[in-house]
Design an enzyme around this catalytic site. Structure first.
Site, PDB file in Angstrom:
ATOM      1  N   ARG A  53     -62.679 -45.728  11.756  1.00 52.44           N
ATOM      2  CA  ARG A  53     -62.874 -44.413  11.518  1.00 52.44           C
ATOM      3  C   ARG A  53     -63.384 -44.366   9.999  1.00 52.44           C
ATOM      4  O   ARG A  53     -64.277 -43.507   9.860  1.00 52.44           O
ATOM      5  CB  ARG A  53     -61.586 -43.647  11.683  1.00 52.44           C
ATOM      6  CG  ARG A  53     -60.938 -43.319  13.055  1.00 52.44           C
ATOM      7  CD  ARG A  53     -59.589 -43.068  13.349  1.00 52.44           C
ATOM      8  NE  ARG A  53     -58.656 -43.590  12.376  1.00 52.44           N
ATOM      9  CZ  ARG A  53     -57.615 -43.242  11.578  1.00 52.44           C
ATOM     10  NH1 ARG A  53     -57.478 -41.630  11.776  1.00 52.44           N
ATOM     11  NH2 ARG A  53     -56.693 -43.874  11.234  1.00 52.44           N
ATOM     12  N   ASN A  67     -58.633 -41.082  16.496  1.00 52.92           N
ATOM     13  CA  ASN A  67     -57.852 -42.099  17.280  1.00 52.92           C
ATOM     14  C   ASN A  67     -57.462 -41.488  18.424  1.00 52.92           C
ATOM     15  O   ASN A  67     -56.766 -40.384  18.437  1.00 52.92           O
ATOM     16  CB  ASN A  67     -56.829 -43.122  16.536  1.00 52.92           C
ATOM     17  CG  ASN A  67     -57.218 -43.917  15.708  1.00 52.92           C
ATOM     18  OD1 ASN A  67     -58.285 -44.491  15.691  1.00 52.92           O
ATOM     19  ND2 ASN A  67     -56.457 -44.450  14.771  1.00 52.92           N
TER      20      ASN A  67
END
Length: 90
Positions: free
Chosen positions: A20, A38
């Site tokens: 990320r 996520n």
């Protein structure tokens, strides 16, 4: 140049490898907005908004990801344009 929004679902070894963070860094470097989040199934959902040529550059990077990641597959879906001002990580 038209603005587009795409939702990607990235599967593979994409959690606990800085995915990320690197996704946000790459998107911002290309002038894109959106988010990386996520998912419970171990994938990462990525919304990206901007010009189609920059999104295509981003997708090329996304198919490989950061060094510690392993991208097995990416699902891509065009979504309604969203006027966002940043790229966030959730």
């Amino acid at each position: 140049m038209s603005q587009k929004s795409y939702l990607f679902n990235v599967k593979g070894k994409v959690q606990r490898v800085g995915f990320r963070f690197h996704t946000a860094h790459t998107a911002l470097k290309l002038g894109l907005t959106g988010y990386a989040r996520n998912q419970e199934d171990g994938s990462v959902e990525v919304l990206v908004c901007g010009s189609e040529d920059k999104i295509n550059q981003f997708l090329e990077w996304l198919q490989v990801g950061p060094q510690l990641a392993r991208v097995d597959s990416i699902e891509k879906e065009e979504t309604q344009w969203q006027e966002l001002t940043d790229f966030k990580m959730y």
